[in-house]
Design an enzyme around this catalytic site. Structure first.
Site, PDB file in Angstrom:
ATOM      1  N   CYS A   1       3.160 -12.009   2.109  1.00 46.24           N
ATOM      2  CA  CYS A   1       4.799 -11.571   3.510  1.00 46.24           C
ATOM      3  C   CYS A   1       3.968 -13.066   3.733  1.00 46.24           C
ATOM      4  O   CYS A   1       3.210 -13.473   4.475  1.00 46.24           O
ATOM      5  CB  CYS A   1       3.613 -10.615   4.329  1.00 46.24           C
ATOM      6  SG  CYS A   1       5.390 -11.014   5.583  1.00 46.24           S
TER       7      CYS A   1
ATOM      8  N   SER B   1       6.170   0.169   4.202  1.00 45.43           N
ATOM      9  CA  SER B   1       5.463   0.397   2.683  1.00 45.43           C
ATOM     10  C   SER B   1       6.408   1.487   2.181  1.00 45.43           C
ATOM     11  O   SER B   1       6.182   1.486   1.288  1.00 45.43           O
ATOM     12  CB  SER B   1       3.897  -0.145   2.011  1.00 45.43           C
ATOM     13  OG  SER B   1       3.055   0.620   2.736  1.00 45.43           O
TER      14      SER B   1
ATOM     15  N   CYS C   1       3.716  -8.068  14.272  1.00 37.49           N
ATOM     16  CA  CYS C   1       4.834  -8.755  13.132  1.00 37.49           C
ATOM     17  C   CYS C   1       5.776  -7.383  13.609  1.00 37.49           C
ATOM     18  O   CYS C   1       5.421  -6.851  14.030  1.00 37.49           O
ATOM     19  CB  CYS C   1       4.682  -8.207  11.407  1.00 37.49           C
ATOM     20  SG  CYS C   1       4.345  -6.684  11.162  1.00 37.49           S
TER      21      CYS C   1
ATOM     22  N   THR D   1      -2.549  -8.217  10.930  1.00 41.03           N
ATOM     23  CA  THR D   1      -0.165  -8.147  11.237  1.00 41.03           C
ATOM     24  C   THR D   1      -0.036  -6.932  11.381  1.00 41.03           C
ATOM     25  O   THR D   1       1.237  -6.574  11.692  1.00 41.03           O
ATOM     26  CB  THR D   1       0.616  -8.733   9.471  1.00 41.03           C
ATOM     27  OG1 THR D   1       0.426  -7.427   9.537  1.00 41.03           O
ATOM     28  CG2 THR D   1       0.300 -10.142  10.025  1.00 41.03           C
TER      29      THR D   1
ATOM     30  N   GLU E   1      -5.849  -7.913   4.291  1.00 34.30           N
ATOM     31  CA  GLU E   1      -5.350  -9.297   4.788  1.00 34.30           C
ATOM     32  C   GLU E   1      -6.358  -9.802   5.247  1.00 34.30           C
ATOM     33  O   GLU E   1      -6.223 -11.028   5.127  1.00 34.30           O
ATOM     34  CB  GLU E   1      -4.050  -8.271   5.922  1.00 34.30           C
ATOM     35  CG  GLU E   1      -3.853  -9.477   6.570  1.00 34.30           C
ATOM     36  CD  GLU E   1      -2.739  -9.056   7.319  1.00 34.30           C
ATOM     37  OE1 GLU E   1      -2.957  -8.352   7.261  1.00 34.30           O
ATOM     38  OE2 GLU E   1      -2.591  -9.631   8.660  1.00 34.30           O
TER      39      GLU E   1
ATOM     40  N   SER F   1      -1.933   0.576   6.512  1.00 33.97           N
ATOM     41  CA  SER F   1      -2.592   0.096   8.534  1.00 33.97           C
ATOM     42  C   SER F   1      -1.377   0.430   8.364  1.00 33.97           C
ATOM     43  O   SER F   1      -2.288   1.277   9.758  1.00 33.97           O
ATOM     44  CB  SER F   1      -3.034  -1.612   7.832  1.00 33.97           C
ATOM     45  OG  SER F   1      -3.303  -1.695   9.385  1.00 33.97           O
TER      46      SER F   1
ATOM     47  N   HIS G   1       0.785  -1.267   0.142  1.00 32.85           N
ATOM     48  CA  HIS G   1      -0.217  -0.311   0.031  1.00 32.85           C
ATOM     49  C   HIS G   1       1.410   1.386   0.344  1.00 32.85           C
ATOM     50  O   HIS G   1       1.399   1.603   0.874  1.00 32.85           O
ATOM     51  CB  HIS G   1      -1.156  -0.283   1.422  1.00 32.85           C
ATOM     52  CG  HIS G   1      -1.835  -0.747   0.862  1.00 32.85           C
ATOM     53  ND1 HIS G   1      -3.176  -1.479   1.788  1.00 32.85           N
ATOM     54  CD2 HIS G   1      -2.678  -1.462  -0.215  1.00 32.85           C
ATOM     55  CE1 HIS G   1      -3.744  -2.124   1.092  1.00 32.85           C
ATOM     56  NE2 HIS G   1      -3.971  -2.081   0.052  1.00 32.85           N
TER      57      HIS G   1
HETATM   58  S1  SF4 Z   1       3.852  -5.237   7.696  1.00 33.59           S
HETATM   59 FE1  SF4 Z   1       4.996  -6.530   8.620  1.00 33.59          FE
HETATM   60  S2  SF4 Z   1       2.925  -8.297   7.926  1.00 33.59           S
HETATM   61 FE2  SF4 Z   1       3.301  -6.689   6.761  1.00 33.59          FE
HETATM   62  S3  SF4 Z   1       4.743  -7.215   5.149  1.00 33.59           S
HETATM   63 FE3  SF4 Z   1       5.623  -5.964   6.538  1.00 33.59          FE
HETATM   64  S4  SF4 Z   1       6.656  -7.549   7.733  1.00 33.59           S
HETATM   65 FE4  SF4 Z   1       4.783  -8.679   6.520  1.00 33.59          FE
END
Ligand code: SF4
Length: 310
Positions: A97, A269, A197, A167, A127, A226, A42
């Site tokens: 992921c 991201s 995560c 996550t 997700e 998010s 995102h």
């Molecule tokens: S934020 Fe966490 S769950 Fe999402 S892609 Fe990155 S490591 Fe994976």
């Protein structure tokens, strides 16, 4: 003297790095076009960059011509999407992921044990849709967004219950929901390890560290990210103004007026180049002192699928 406090860690996580690598390697291997179901991560900058290299983003597989190459986004997909890809004879590279895949496997494992699985997460997030879509044999995963949803859970006598989470949630808000779940269902089974995560946790901790001093927080990230939204919320809950922006050009002078200490971070991201552009802009306003705060060290790496390794 006015200063910038730079959160650490910030920006790309291992799952995002891997997802982008998968798209780039697939483009190298097969050439354009490559179809991607949903924004691979995102972030507007990342999506525009991949579009310029030949990626085509779609929301539904029916938009993809039969026999094409398709990539599933880092957020994961429901089982029905895999079925549809098979029907359309698509070659799939899965950029889900691995930490989301771990949650999917947990849902299936618990359902196999006849346990009612509860997913703590936000309605409509891809997700969450992917995780809800892991259900087997017509069993249902119950989505809990807030404490009101817990009151609606109606367990059959003697049925076991467990929870799992999206996550990228707020660690603190999730803890409150878990506490409430445990009040209603004292025997509820918890995940062995937190499903939120490491990257989400570390970025939230880093923001908590800088908002002790910062009077305003700038978060680089897209509006649909998010984990980026959660970083903004942490500052706001602590009465620090916070703004979520895609690009330094969105910064408004009034946000920075009379602010001695400006915090800067980026969601998982958002690429580092966007952070550096903000820093350069702030320097152009005469704020030359930039301090990077020491935070958790990250060395997580998720390799791409075998077929795409160099
Ligand atoms: S934020 Fe966490 S769950 Fe999402 S892609 Fe990155 S490591 Fe994976």
């Amino acid at each position: 003297m006015r200063q910038v406090l730079l959160a650490n860690p910030r920006g790309f996580c291992a799952g995002v790095d891997r997802a982008i690598d998968i798209v780039e390697q697939a483009l190298k291997k097969h050439g354009a076009p490559i179809y991607i179901r949903h924004e691979v991560v995102h972030n507007r900058y990342v999506v525009e960059d991949l579009k310029s290299k030949g990626a085509i983003f779609v929301e539904r597989l029916r938009e993809v011509p039969e026999g094409s190459i398709v990539i599933f986004s880092a957020h994961g997909v429901a089982k029905t999407v895999w079925k549809k890809a098979d029907d359309l004879n698509l070659t799939v590279y899965d950029a889900t992921c691995p930490l989301v895949t771990k949650v999917h496997k947990e849902v299936i494992r618990k359902q196999n044990q006849n346990t009612q699985v509860v997913l703590i997460g936000h309605t409509g997030h891809p997700e969450v849709e992917g995780t809800l879509g892991q259900s087997i044999d017509g069993k249902e995963v119950l989505l809990v967004e807030d404490e009101k949803d817990i009151a609606k859970i109606d367990l059959k006598d003697g049925q076991k219950i467990s929870y799992t989470t999206q996550t990228t949630l707020s660690v603190d808000d999730t803890q409150q929901i878990v506490t409430e779940l445990k009040k209603h269902f004292p025997d509820i089974d918890s995940p062995k390890k937190d499903d939120i995560c490491y990257a989400t946790q570390n970025r939230q901790d880093a923001v908590k560290q800088i908002i002790n001093q910062a009077e305003v927080l700038i978060v680089l990230g897209s509006k649909n990210s998010s984990n980026s939204n959660r970083l903004k919320e942490i500052a706001e809950k602590n009465h620090v103004d916070a703004y979520l922006i895609d690009h330094y050009s969105e910064l408004k002078d009034e946000w920075l007026e009379n602010k001695e200490t400006i915090g800067v971070t980026a969601g998982a991201s958002a690429p580092e180049i966007l952070v550096q552009e903000v820093i350069e802009y702030l320097k152009s306003l005469g704020i030359s002192k930039v301090t990077e705060v020491t935070g958790a060290k990250e060395d997580v790496y998720f390799p791409p699928p075998k077929e795409l390794r160099n």
